[in-house]
Scaffold this active site. Structure first.
Site, PDB file in Angstrom:
ATOM      1  N   GLU A 167      46.841  41.367  43.851  1.00 20.31           N
ATOM      2  CA  GLU A 167      46.054  41.861  42.621  1.00 20.31           C
ATOM      3  C   GLU A 167      44.388  42.098  43.066  1.00 20.31           C
ATOM      4  O   GLU A 167      43.458  41.385  42.986  1.00 20.31           O
ATOM      5  CB  GLU A 167      45.913  40.642  41.774  1.00 20.31           C
ATOM      6  CG  GLU A 167      47.237  40.561  41.065  1.00 20.31           C
ATOM      7  CD  GLU A 167      47.444  39.225  39.972  1.00 20.31           C
ATOM      8  OE1 GLU A 167      46.275  38.946  39.785  1.00 20.31           O
ATOM      9  OE2 GLU A 167      48.373  39.279  39.231  1.00 20.31           O
ATOM     10  N   GLU A 351      55.507  39.572  39.275  1.00 21.46           N
ATOM     11  CA  GLU A 351      54.964  38.520  38.667  1.00 21.46           C
ATOM     12  C   GLU A 351      55.175  38.959  37.178  1.00 21.46           C
ATOM     13  O   GLU A 351      54.746  40.037  36.926  1.00 21.46           O
ATOM     14  CB  GLU A 351      53.511  38.109  38.635  1.00 21.46           C
ATOM     15  CG  GLU A 351      53.096  37.361  39.701  1.00 21.46           C
ATOM     16  CD  GLU A 351      51.547  36.900  39.770  1.00 21.46           C
ATOM     17  OE1 GLU A 351      50.827  36.673  38.681  1.00 21.46           O
ATOM     18  OE2 GLU A 351      50.902  36.766  40.991  1.00 21.46           O
TER      19      GLU A 351
HETATM   20  O1  IFM Z   1      48.025  32.470  37.703  1.00 23.41           O
HETATM   21  C1  IFM Z   1      47.706  33.938  37.789  1.00 23.41           C
HETATM   22  C2  IFM Z   1      47.924  34.472  39.095  1.00 23.41           C
HETATM   23  O2  IFM Z   1      47.417  33.563  39.985  1.00 23.41           O
HETATM   24  C3  IFM Z   1      47.651  35.763  39.399  1.00 23.41           C
HETATM   25  N1  IFM Z   1      48.517  36.810  38.394  1.00 23.41           N
HETATM   26  C4  IFM Z   1      48.364  36.154  36.954  1.00 23.41           C
HETATM   27  C5  IFM Z   1      48.585  34.543  36.801  1.00 23.41           C
HETATM   28  C6  IFM Z   1      48.375  34.328  35.375  1.00 23.41           C
HETATM   29  O3  IFM Z   1      46.895  34.626  34.910  1.00 23.41           O
END
Ligand code: IFM
Length: 440
Positions: A167, A351
């Site tokens: 990210e 994710e």
């Molecule tokens: O927990 C986070 C993760 O570390 C990175 N992506 C989003 C998730 C939820 O906020």
């Protein structure tokens, strides 16, 4: 119940779950060094109840049982991350105990038939490097390259896939412009430098791993669908700018070697001198791309300073985070990313998931809302695949309830409930739902 079956997805489609080091391991174990999140959390007002990752889920000692949970549910892959501050407590010097942990973890995955999908950096920058400017300092590209080589010289031949940085937007914008994450800056020049350096570090790591012969290299981009809050041209412009900052900047840098024109205009003065010369390295060839997707934002114009925009509360059903549930955005990003940037390259949803106020009642956690969320987002993935988008896998966030950064332990994203007093794990209904689905 999940309405999908494994057989609804193409042969070889990977189902997995994702976590990250600082969020679950327990940072006080195994000789890990101080990370910038330890400092950020220790500063009043930054993190709910000033909670940190010192103990987290104690995955450092319980990883065997946690991997059993993945295996028992029938998952194929585990997306985990390697903490820089654990492997190199001062950012530069190897801690053999730290690397040994990831070595054991890798073997434990392979013993259970789980494919190891590593992410090198998920935010635990060693404090010693933060002291030297962290992501603002161009030297970070070389430091990150050295860390990458140290980790992948040991683990690289056993990885199914490796991502560099989790990210890019969070590492740079959220942490240096909005100040919500460590190091908590609100500084446009620091932001522009971090945006460029995080990509330069990514490109450097790819180059080093190619040199080591590590296979299946990619990057993980978080994306948030940007929609205008009303029908005015100003709102349309606000949404387009937000889309550039959040969604286009990093993927465009990595796949096209260019940045969106309006951001070059707005931030160019703040980029490090000679940044254009880095774009070849930044756009080093990749084998796949990952998308982390949760929600959308509605944007309106704002009178304040650049970027002259603000997010507006939306009408859709929301998760415990206050995030609107908008599965169409996942479909649209998969289609758009393939069309505009990645072509035939494999795409993974690295994710996706929701936080929910889950409670254990009579030994059961009934997270029906999470099951509904997974259902609608898996439908979005299937629709994209139906249009020919080469989506090759889906990783649920997250295996365990864990440390949700500035929100501490309050927000629960896991398919497995964790009692943060006793550390007891209780699989939720969503874990059982995946188990049912993956068997079909
Ligand atoms: O927990 C986070 C993760 O570390 C990175 N992506 C989003 C998730 C939820 O906020």
């Amino acid at each position: 119940m999940l309405i999908h079956k494994r057989s609804d997805f193409p042969d070889g489609f990977l189902f997995g779950a994702a976590t990250s080091a600082y969020q679950i391991e327990g940072h006080k174990f195994g000789g890990a060094g101080r990370a910038m999140w330890d400092d950020f959390a220790a500063t009043p007002g930054n993190v709910v109840r000033a909670e940190d990752g010192a103990l987290a889920c104690d995955h450092y000692h319980r990883y065997g049982a946690d991997l059993d949970l993945l295996k028992d549910a029938g998952f194929d892959a585990y997306r985990f991350s390697t903490s820089w501050a654990r492997v190199m407590p001062d950012g530069r010097t190897l801690n053999p105990e730290g690397l040994d942990f990831y070595d054991r973890l890798t073997d434990a995955m392979l013993e259970r038939g789980l494919k190891p999908c590593a992410t090198l950096y998920h935010w635990e920058l060693p404090s010693a490097l933060a002291d030297q400017g962290g992501w603002r300092n161009r030297d970070i590209a070389g430091w990150f390259g050295d860390f990458t080589e140290a980790v992948m010289a040991r683990l690289g031949d056993r990885m199914y896939s490796v991502a560099t940085i989790n990210e890019f937007w969070c590492v740079s914008w959220l942490s240096h412009f909005l100040g919500h994450h460590a190091p908590g800056l609100r500084d446009i020049r620091a932001t522009a430098r971090a945006m460029h350096h995080v990509l330069l570090a990514h490109g450097t790591a790819i180059e080093r791993m190619r040199g080591l012969g590590v296979q299946n290299l990619g990057a993980v981009f978080n994306m948030e669908w940007a929609a205008p809050a009303d029908e005015s041209p100003e709102a349309a412009e606000a949404a387009a700018l937000y889309d550039d900052i959040y969604n286009h900047f990093f993927v465009s840098g990595a796949f096209k070697g260019t940045y969106p024109e309006r951001l070059v205009t707005a931030l160019g003065n703040h980029f490090p001198e000679g940044w254009q010369d880095d774009m070849t390295k930044i756009s080093a060839r990749l084998d796949w791309a990952g998308i982390n997707y949760y929600t959308r934002s509605l944007l309106a114009a704002d009178d304040g300073p650049w970027p002259h925009l603000r997010a507006v509360d939306g009408p859709l059903e929301k998760t415990q985070m206050g995030w609107e549930i908008y599965p169409q955005g996942l479909h649209d990003f998969l289609v758009r990313t393939a069309r505009e940037y990645t072509g035939d390259l494999p795409l993974y949803v690295t994710e996706n998931g929701m936080s929910n106020a889950d409670m254990v009642m009579d030994g059961v956690v009934d997270d029906a809302a999470r099951i509904a969320y997974f259902n609608s987002h898996l439908s979005a993935v299937r629709n994209a695949i139906g249009k020919g988008v080469p989506v090759k896998g889906y990783m649920a966030w997250s295996l365990l309830d864990n440390y949700e950064w500035a929100l501490g332990y309050e927000k629960r994203f896991g398919m497995v409930h964790v009692d943060f007093e006793t550390l007891e794990r209780v699989p939720k209904a969503s874990w059982h739902a995946f188990k049912g689905m993956l068997a079909k």
